[in-house]
Scaffold this motif. Structure first.
Motif, PDB file in Angstrom:
ATOM      1  N   ILE A 231       0.877  -1.179   0.000  1.00 39.62           N
ATOM      2  CA  ILE A 231       0.000   0.000   0.000  1.00 39.62           C
ATOM      3  C   ILE A 231       0.912   1.226   0.000  1.00 39.62           C
ATOM      4  O   ILE A 231       1.809   1.330   0.850  1.00 39.62           O
ATOM      5  N   VAL A 232       0.684   2.144  -0.933  1.00 36.48           N
ATOM      6  CA  VAL A 232       1.461   3.381  -0.976  1.00 36.48           C
ATOM      7  C   VAL A 232       0.552   4.533  -0.553  1.00 36.48           C
ATOM      8  O   VAL A 232      -0.518   4.731  -1.132  1.00 36.48           O
ATOM      9  N   CYS A 233       0.977   5.272   0.477  1.00 32.60           N
ATOM     10  CA  CYS A 233       0.180   6.404   0.972  1.00 32.60           C
ATOM     11  C   CYS A 233       0.772   7.688   0.423  1.00 32.60           C
ATOM     12  O   CYS A 233       1.898   8.052   0.785  1.00 32.60           O
ATOM     13  N   SER A 234       0.024   8.361  -0.431  1.00 28.42           N
ATOM     14  CA  SER A 234       0.522   9.621  -0.977  1.00 28.42           C
ATOM     15  C   SER A 234      -0.304  10.765  -0.404  1.00 28.42           C
ATOM     16  O   SER A 234      -1.275  10.547   0.324  1.00 28.42           O
ATOM     17  N   GLN A 235       0.100  11.984  -0.762  1.00 28.86           N
ATOM     18  CA  GLN A 235      -0.531  13.157  -0.164  1.00 28.86           C
ATOM     19  C   GLN A 235      -0.846  14.209  -1.221  1.00 28.86           C
ATOM     20  O   GLN A 235      -0.013  14.533  -2.050  1.00 28.86           O
ATOM     21  N   ALA A 236      -2.064  14.758  -1.141  1.00 24.47           N
ATOM     22  CA  ALA A 236      -2.443  15.887  -1.992  1.00 24.47           C
ATOM     23  C   ALA A 236      -2.681  17.057  -1.054  1.00 24.47           C
ATOM     24  O   ALA A 236      -3.734  17.148  -0.428  1.00 24.47           O
ATOM     25  N   GLY A 237      -1.690  17.915  -0.885  1.00 15.43           N
ATOM     26  CA  GLY A 237      -1.817  19.056   0.021  1.00 15.43           C
ATOM     27  C   GLY A 237      -1.048  18.819   1.310  1.00 15.43           C
ATOM     28  O   GLY A 237      -1.540  18.181   2.239  1.00 15.43           O
ATOM     29  N   ASN A 238       0.184  19.329   1.342  1.00 14.99           N
ATOM     30  CA  ASN A 238       1.025  19.213   2.539  1.00 14.99           C
ATOM     31  C   ASN A 238       0.609  20.311   3.528  1.00 14.99           C
ATOM     32  O   ASN A 238       0.445  21.467   3.129  1.00 14.99           O
ATOM     33  N   VAL A 239       0.453  19.963   4.802  1.00 14.97           N
ATOM     34  CA  VAL A 239      -0.062  20.951   5.761  1.00 14.97           C
ATOM     35  C   VAL A 239       0.864  22.152   5.949  1.00 14.97           C
ATOM     36  O   VAL A 239       0.408  23.213   6.362  1.00 14.97           O
ATOM     37  N   ASN A 240       2.127  22.010   5.664  1.00 15.94           N
ATOM     38  CA  ASN A 240       3.020  23.165   5.779  1.00 15.94           C
ATOM     39  C   ASN A 240       3.112  23.967   4.483  1.00 15.94           C
ATOM     40  O   ASN A 240       2.940  25.171   4.484  1.00 15.94           O
ATOM     41  N   THR A 241       3.383  23.278   3.381  1.00 14.06           N
ATOM     42  CA  THR A 241       3.651  24.000   2.127  1.00 14.06           C
ATOM     43  C   THR A 241       2.475  24.035   1.167  1.00 14.06           C
ATOM     44  O   THR A 241       2.485  24.802   0.209  1.00 14.06           O
ATOM     45  N   GLY A 242       1.474  23.169   1.377  1.00 17.59           N
ATOM     46  CA  GLY A 242       0.369  23.065   0.415  1.00 17.59           C
ATOM     47  C   GLY A 242       0.745  22.281  -0.831  1.00 17.59           C
ATOM     48  O   GLY A 242      -0.060  22.166  -1.755  1.00 17.59           O
ATOM     49  N   SER A 243       1.947  21.715  -0.877  1.00 19.93           N
ATOM     50  CA  SER A 243       2.407  21.040  -2.098  1.00 19.93           C
ATOM     51  C   SER A 243       1.734  19.671  -2.278  1.00 19.93           C
ATOM     52  O   SER A 243       1.198  19.096  -1.326  1.00 19.93           O
ATOM     53  N   PHE A 244       1.795  19.160  -3.510  1.00 19.61           N
ATOM     54  CA  PHE A 244       1.164  17.888  -3.863  1.00 19.61           C
ATOM     55  C   PHE A 244       2.213  16.891  -4.301  1.00 19.61           C
ATOM     56  O   PHE A 244       3.103  17.242  -5.081  1.00 19.61           O
ATOM     57  N   ASP A 245       2.070  15.648  -3.873  1.00 23.80           N
ATOM     58  CA  ASP A 245       2.904  14.586  -4.442  1.00 23.80           C
ATOM     59  C   ASP A 245       2.591  14.503  -5.942  1.00 23.80           C
ATOM     60  O   ASP A 245       1.465  14.802  -6.349  1.00 23.80           O
ATOM     61  N   GLU A 388      10.611  35.624   6.054  1.00 20.52           N
ATOM     62  CA  GLU A 388      10.789  35.179   4.669  1.00 20.52           C
ATOM     63  C   GLU A 388       9.817  34.043   4.374  1.00 20.52           C
ATOM     64  O   GLU A 388       9.443  33.279   5.262  1.00 20.52           O
ATOM     65  N   ILE A 389       9.405  33.958   3.124  1.00 18.40           N
ATOM     66  CA  ILE A 389       8.450  32.915   2.724  1.00 18.40           C
ATOM     67  C   ILE A 389       9.251  31.694   2.273  1.00 18.40           C
ATOM     68  O   ILE A 389      10.104  31.788   1.399  1.00 18.40           O
ATOM     69  N   LEU A 390       8.990  30.559   2.910  1.00 20.46           N
ATOM     70  CA  LEU A 390       9.804  29.364   2.661  1.00 20.46           C
ATOM     71  C   LEU A 390       9.221  28.444   1.593  1.00 20.46           C
ATOM     72  O   LEU A 390       9.917  27.568   1.102  1.00 20.46           O
ATOM     73  N   ASN A 391       7.934  28.609   1.272  1.00 22.13           N
ATOM     74  CA  ASN A 391       7.337  27.653   0.315  1.00 22.13           C
ATOM     75  C   ASN A 391       7.004  28.319  -1.008  1.00 22.13           C
ATOM     76  O   ASN A 391       6.862  29.544  -1.092  1.00 22.13           O
ATOM     77  N   GLU A 392       6.872  27.474  -2.041  1.00 25.05           N
ATOM     78  CA  GLU A 392       6.335  27.951  -3.313  1.00 25.05           C
ATOM     79  C   GLU A 392       4.846  28.139  -3.079  1.00 25.05           C
ATOM     80  O   GLU A 392       4.185  27.243  -2.560  1.00 25.05           O
ATOM     81  N   MET A 393       4.306  29.290  -3.489  1.00 20.38           N
ATOM     82  CA  MET A 393       2.901  29.564  -3.198  1.00 20.38           C
ATOM     83  C   MET A 393       1.993  28.882  -4.226  1.00 20.38           C
ATOM     84  O   MET A 393       1.535  29.503  -5.172  1.00 20.38           O
ATOM     85  N   VAL A 394       1.772  27.579  -4.009  1.00 20.21           N
ATOM     86  CA  VAL A 394       0.940  26.838  -4.955  1.00 20.21           C
ATOM     87  C   VAL A 394      -0.514  26.766  -4.530  1.00 20.21           C
ATOM     88  O   VAL A 394      -1.401  26.550  -5.342  1.00 20.21           O
ATOM     89  N   LEU A 395      -0.786  26.927  -3.197  1.00 20.93           N
ATOM     90  CA  LEU A 395      -2.151  26.692  -2.727  1.00 20.93           C
ATOM     91  C   LEU A 395      -2.537  27.751  -1.686  1.00 20.93           C
ATOM     92  O   LEU A 395      -2.327  28.936  -1.914  1.00 20.93           O
ATOM     93  N   ASN A 396      -3.039  27.305  -0.543  1.00 17.37           N
ATOM     94  CA  ASN A 396      -3.570  28.221   0.467  1.00 17.37           C
ATOM     95  C   ASN A 396      -2.701  28.278   1.717  1.00 17.37           C
ATOM     96  O   ASN A 396      -3.113  28.826   2.718  1.00 17.37           O
TER      97      ASN A 396
END
Ligand code: PLP
Length: 467
Positions: A231-245, A388-396
């Motif tokens: 079973i592979v557990c992936s993520q859509a929306g990281n709680v820190n960066t909002g990024s997607f696998d 400073e902003i550490l993440n790429e602003m892809v989401l919220n």
């Protein structure tokens, strides 16, 4: 002191209405955080349990008075902690009615209306997320339970392929079940696995990139050894960066290796409902199961999570319970066959109301507006020499690093900054850690947040940071 309301028919409704109105009137302007300490709350709430009980009016007035300073304005427009979301008016109304109707959404027979509403809500969601039409749906308390339920079904299906009936035989003596997750898997995925008898230490971890996305090349290395009972557990929306696998690449690999692909999209899956953000979720329709919350970005009141699977038969075979007094319906849908619970709240009504009030366009706009507001927040904070902003602003999600004054320490600076912002009260945010570095996390997920809310909040954060 019995209230005049006690004389009315259904006094609780009028009273709850008055109290709710006062709360909602204050919500956009009050201090966002709680005002009471834990000791004060214990003091105001710990009355001796009375022998005789009290009149309704007194109970509700005293309850609302006693909890008032311990409530957080997380349903309001300037709460940016965790990923919370508020209550859309239609969903809030339907949620009240759900309590009044007090339906048991266990089987069709206990509430035909709840059962059919869940059917309809399920179809709408599958369509909004662009998932395969046969996708099965269950309504649970939240992301934790949605992950747990999806992984239960995954365990059933993967072991069945090796000829093992896990519901009958249990885990002792089962074929080796491999579970793979990234370093950035949400804590609730790991607890869900632990409930399934898969301990943290046995989860094989895949490396992530600087935004927290699972690296497909590293997954390929991990799967290399064979994937049939994996079973592979992936993520859509990281709680820190909002990024997607990179779901499409992961789906290609898991398909090739015969592994099950689960997507934890507690808030991120909603991006699939927005034409502007949908490309972030590319490939999700190829996964085997998904977890998402309605109480986060859809702004449905707590609690409301959703589990979806591409394998209705496995889903039902994992969870269906039979008892002499459950007469199985043939043509009707019994909600308990799709979730771990039997008797439960009819959560479908509020999701139904939220989706009807927003429509397809409204859901997309809610997602896009929050993303635009998060970008605006990042822009405002970038102007500060201390931030400073550490993440790429892809989401919220906005991930904010700090530059403390000479000789200062990042950990202390972040902690003090967060508590100063919380105390000042304009907005609320929480500290976090990102790849070993202390940071602040801002999540914009409330339907009522405006540009003005972002601007005053950014100013408050910059004032606390000293520039
Ligand atoms: C919030 C969240 C969860 C847990 O959801 P709950 O609704 O709190 O149970 C799981 N995964 C992710 C990515 C989340 O953001």
């Amino acid at each position: 002191m019995p209230s005049a309301r006690d004389e009315e028919r259904f006094p609780e409704l009028g009273l709850a209405h008055d109290i709710a109105r006062r709360f909602l009137d204050e919500l956009p302007t009050r201090q966002v955080g709680a005002r009471a300490t834990v000791e004060e709350l214990r003091q105001s709430l710990s009355t001796p349990l009375s022998e005789e009980g009290q009149p309704v009016g007194e109970v509700l007035e005293q309850l609302s008075e006693a909890v008032r300073d311990g409530l957080i304005a997380s349903a309001g427009p300037r709460y940016f902690g965790f990923v919370i979301g508020g209550g859309l008016p239609a969903a809030r109304g339907a949620d009240w009615l759900t309590s009044v109707w007090d339906q048991n959404a266990a089987v069709y027979a206990t509430s035909p209306a709840a059962s059919v509403v869940e059917e309809v809500v399920g179809r709408w969601l599958v369509d909004l997320f662009g998932l395969p039409p046969e996708t099965s749906v269950g309504l649970v308390t939240g992301g934790q339970m949605a992950n747990f339920t999806a992984l239960l079904v995954a365990r059933h299906a993967v072991l069945k392929r090796s000829g093992w009936d896990v519901e009958a035989k249990g885990m002792a003596g089962a074929p080796l079940l491999r579970v793979v997750a990234s370093e950035e898997a949400h804590a609730t995925v790991l607890s869900a696995l632990a409930y399934l008898g898969i301990g943290h230490e046995s989860v094989e971890r895949v490396r992530t990139d600087d935004q927290g996305r699972m690296r497909a090349d590293d997954l390929e290395r991990v799967l290399g050894a064979g994937g049939e009972t994996t079973i592979v557990c992936s993520q859509a929306g990281n709680v820190n960066t909002g990024s997607f696998d990179p779901i499409a690449a992961l789906a290609e690999l898991t398909r090739r290796h015969g592994a099950w692909l689960h997507v934890d999209g507690a808030f991120g899956l909603w991006a699939a409902a927005s034409p502007a953000k949908r490309q972030l979720t590319a490939g999700i329709e190829q996964a085997d199961s998904w977890a998402v919350d309605a109480h986060k970005w859809l702004n449905v009141p707590y609690d409301s999570g959703i589990v979806l699977t591409a394998h209705p038969e496995a889903h039902r075979a994992t969870l269906a319970i039979s008892a002499a007094y459950f007469v199985e319906s043939q043509s009707e849908r019994d909600p308990h066959n799709w979730v771990p619970e039997s008797s439960r709240r009819a959560r479908g009504f509020s999701i139904y109301a939220a989706l009807r009030s927003l429509g397809r366009r409204g859901v997309a706009e809610l997602v896009e507006r929050c993303c635009a507001l998060a970008a605006r927040m990042a822009e405002r904070l970038r102007g500060s020499p201390r931030l400073e902003i550490l993440n790429e602003m892809v989401l919220n999600q906005v991930l904010v690093g700090v530059r403390p004054p000479q000789g200062g320490d990042e950990e202390t600076f972040v902690r003090d900054l967060a508590s100063q912002v919380q105390r000042e009260g304009t907005c609320w945010l929480a500290p976090t850690h990102w790849q070993g570095r202390p940071a602040l996390r801002i999540s914009v997920s409330n339907w009522s947040t405006t540009e003005a809310d972002i601007d005053v909040s950014a100013e408050a954060i910059r004032r606390a940071a000293g520039g």
